[in-house]
Design a protein around this motif. Structure first.
Motif, PDB file in Angstrom:
ATOM      1  N   PHE A 154      35.489  41.818  42.107  1.00 25.69           N
ATOM      2  CA  PHE A 154      36.492  40.937  42.685  1.00 25.69           C
ATOM      3  C   PHE A 154      37.552  40.607  41.648  1.00 25.69           C
ATOM      4  O   PHE A 154      37.340  40.711  40.446  1.00 25.69           O
ATOM      5  CB  PHE A 154      35.878  39.646  43.239  1.00 25.69           C
ATOM      6  CG  PHE A 154      35.637  38.586  42.201  1.00 25.69           C
ATOM      7  CD1 PHE A 154      36.632  37.658  41.884  1.00 25.69           C
ATOM      8  CD2 PHE A 154      34.427  38.493  41.548  1.00 25.69           C
ATOM      9  CE1 PHE A 154      36.411  36.690  40.922  1.00 25.69           C
ATOM     10  CE2 PHE A 154      34.202  37.523  40.591  1.00 25.69           C
ATOM     11  CZ  PHE A 154      35.204  36.616  40.273  1.00 25.69           C
ATOM     12  N   LYS A 155      38.699  40.222  42.160  1.00 25.32           N
ATOM     13  CA  LYS A 155      39.798  39.730  41.341  1.00 25.32           C
ATOM     14  C   LYS A 155      40.419  38.580  42.132  1.00 25.32           C
ATOM     15  O   LYS A 155      40.743  38.738  43.312  1.00 25.32           O
ATOM     16  CB  LYS A 155      40.829  40.833  41.097  1.00 25.32           C
ATOM     17  CG  LYS A 155      42.009  40.413  40.241  1.00 25.32           C
ATOM     18  CD  LYS A 155      42.922  41.621  40.026  1.00 25.32           C
ATOM     19  CE  LYS A 155      44.128  41.281  39.210  1.00 25.32           C
ATOM     20  NZ  LYS A 155      45.014  42.442  39.046  1.00 25.32           N
ATOM     21  N   ARG A 156      40.533  37.417  41.512  1.00 28.17           N
ATOM     22  CA  ARG A 156      41.097  36.243  42.170  1.00 28.17           C
ATOM     23  C   ARG A 156      42.353  35.816  41.411  1.00 28.17           C
ATOM     24  O   ARG A 156      42.293  35.590  40.201  1.00 28.17           O
ATOM     25  CB  ARG A 156      40.078  35.112  42.213  1.00 28.17           C
ATOM     26  CG  ARG A 156      40.562  33.864  42.901  1.00 28.17           C
ATOM     27  CD  ARG A 156      39.487  32.785  43.011  1.00 28.17           C
ATOM     28  NE  ARG A 156      38.855  32.497  41.740  1.00 28.17           N
ATOM     29  CZ  ARG A 156      37.564  32.698  41.460  1.00 28.17           C
ATOM     30  NH1 ARG A 156      36.753  33.188  42.360  1.00 28.17           N
ATOM     31  NH2 ARG A 156      37.077  32.398  40.282  1.00 28.17           N
ATOM     32  N   THR A 182      45.234  32.956  41.278  1.00 25.20           N
ATOM     33  CA  THR A 182      45.605  31.630  41.741  1.00 25.20           C
ATOM     34  C   THR A 182      46.976  31.287  41.180  1.00 25.20           C
ATOM     35  O   THR A 182      47.209  31.419  39.977  1.00 25.20           O
ATOM     36  CB  THR A 182      44.574  30.572  41.290  1.00 25.20           C
ATOM     37  OG1 THR A 182      43.285  30.982  41.737  1.00 25.20           O
ATOM     38  CG2 THR A 182      44.898  29.212  41.845  1.00 25.20           C
ATOM     39  N   CYS A 234      42.606  42.715  49.945  1.00 23.63           N
ATOM     40  CA  CYS A 234      43.080  41.462  49.361  1.00 23.63           C
ATOM     41  C   CYS A 234      43.536  40.562  50.501  1.00 23.63           C
ATOM     42  O   CYS A 234      44.143  41.030  51.465  1.00 23.63           O
ATOM     43  CB  CYS A 234      44.256  41.688  48.411  1.00 23.63           C
ATOM     44  SG  CYS A 234      43.827  42.584  46.911  1.00 23.63           S
ATOM     45  N   ASP A 239      43.732  32.939  50.666  1.00 24.09           N
ATOM     46  CA  ASP A 239      42.791  31.920  51.105  1.00 24.09           C
ATOM     47  C   ASP A 239      43.468  31.064  52.176  1.00 24.09           C
ATOM     48  O   ASP A 239      44.475  30.412  51.901  1.00 24.09           O
ATOM     49  CB  ASP A 239      42.365  31.055  49.922  1.00 24.09           C
ATOM     50  CG  ASP A 239      41.230  30.110  50.252  1.00 24.09           C
ATOM     51  OD1 ASP A 239      41.002  29.820  51.444  1.00 24.09           O
ATOM     52  OD2 ASP A 239      40.561  29.642  49.317  1.00 24.09           O
ATOM     53  N   THR A 285      45.822  31.052  46.567  1.00 23.37           N
ATOM     54  CA  THR A 285      44.799  31.909  45.970  1.00 23.37           C
ATOM     55  C   THR A 285      44.677  33.193  46.773  1.00 23.37           C
ATOM     56  O   THR A 285      44.582  33.159  47.995  1.00 23.37           O
ATOM     57  CB  THR A 285      43.435  31.196  45.927  1.00 23.37           C
ATOM     58  OG1 THR A 285      43.579  29.958  45.241  1.00 23.37           O
ATOM     59  CG2 THR A 285      42.397  32.048  45.219  1.00 23.37           C
ATOM     60  N   HIS A 333      42.276  36.538  47.098  1.00 20.82           N
ATOM     61  CA  HIS A 333      40.973  37.116  46.768  1.00 20.82           C
ATOM     62  C   HIS A 333      41.014  38.605  47.078  1.00 20.82           C
ATOM     63  O   HIS A 333      41.341  38.999  48.195  1.00 20.82           O
ATOM     64  CB  HIS A 333      39.857  36.469  47.600  1.00 20.82           C
ATOM     65  CG  HIS A 333      39.714  35.009  47.394  1.00 20.82           C
ATOM     66  ND1 HIS A 333      38.962  34.475  46.381  1.00 20.82           N
ATOM     67  CD2 HIS A 333      40.244  33.951  48.049  1.00 20.82           C
ATOM     68  CE1 HIS A 333      39.023  33.160  46.428  1.00 20.82           C
ATOM     69  NE2 HIS A 333      39.797  32.814  47.437  1.00 20.82           N
ATOM     70  N   TYR A 355      38.737  42.281  46.832  1.00 21.49           N
ATOM     71  CA  TYR A 355      37.428  42.900  46.651  1.00 21.49           C
ATOM     72  C   TYR A 355      37.614  44.413  46.715  1.00 21.49           C
ATOM     73  O   TYR A 355      38.367  44.922  47.540  1.00 21.49           O
ATOM     74  CB  TYR A 355      36.456  42.443  47.744  1.00 21.49           C
ATOM     75  CG  TYR A 355      36.210  40.962  47.690  1.00 21.49           C
ATOM     76  CD1 TYR A 355      35.255  40.433  46.834  1.00 21.49           C
ATOM     77  CD2 TYR A 355      36.953  40.081  48.463  1.00 21.49           C
ATOM     78  CE1 TYR A 355      35.040  39.069  46.752  1.00 21.49           C
ATOM     79  CE2 TYR A 355      36.748  38.718  48.392  1.00 21.49           C
ATOM     80  CZ  TYR A 355      35.790  38.222  47.537  1.00 21.49           C
ATOM     81  OH  TYR A 355      35.585  36.865  47.456  1.00 21.49           O
TER      82      TYR A 355
END
Length: 152
Positions: free
Chosen positions: A54-56, A58, A105, A108, A118, A120, A122
């Motif tokens: 994962f890469k988040r 923000t 991607c 949120d 944000t 998210h 995967y």
């Protein structure tokens, strides 16, 4: 020529026996902070309990065009802690990996009314939480072309 083909086949299956590797960094911890992230081996980790990275990202907007971005990377959480199963009258800890994420991607949805946004992401594949997908696809095509040239 058969030796080359055998070695290439062996190398491909050898790599499949290892667990997935992802880049890992977390801006909230001093260990492996993302501030100095440089795609080096010190940020790589084996994901024994995950099939995805994962890469988040923000983003916080302060106004007047000022924005702060933080990035977290790691193995996607795909197990539950404390899950147990009764086998032959005894309870055993279970380490099942659940496929709960799509390879994409998304923003949120709970951030709609906030100044913090944000995203998210995967993905599946070795160290896929680093570069964009287009770059990875180009590298895969080059690798296949080289393999075909060597085998011809």
């Amino acid at each position: 020529m058969d030796l080359v083909a055998s070695l290439l086949t062996f190398t491909m299956f050898w790599k499949l026996s290892w667990s997935l590797q992802c880049y890992t960094c977390d801006p909230e911890h001093t260990f492996q902070t993302c501030m100095a992230f440089d795609y080096s081996h010190k940020y790589m980790t084996q994901c024994n309990k995950s099939t995805m990275c994962f890469k988040r990202i923000t983003s916080l907007e302060f106004g007047d065009g000022l924005t702060s971005h933080t990035v977290s990377r790691g193995c996607a959480p795909q197990t539950t802690s404390g899950e147990q199963r009764k086998v032959n009258g005894k309870w055993y800890a279970v380490k099942d990996i659940y496929e709960v994420y799509d390879e994409t991607c998304s923003e949120d949805p709970s951030d709609a009314e906030r100044s913090t946004k944000t995203i998210h992401c995967y993905c599946r594949g070795e160290l896929c939480n680093s570069a964009d997908k287009m770059f990875r696809n180009i590298l895969a095509i080059i690798a296949m072309a080289v393999t075909l040239i060597v085998l011809s």
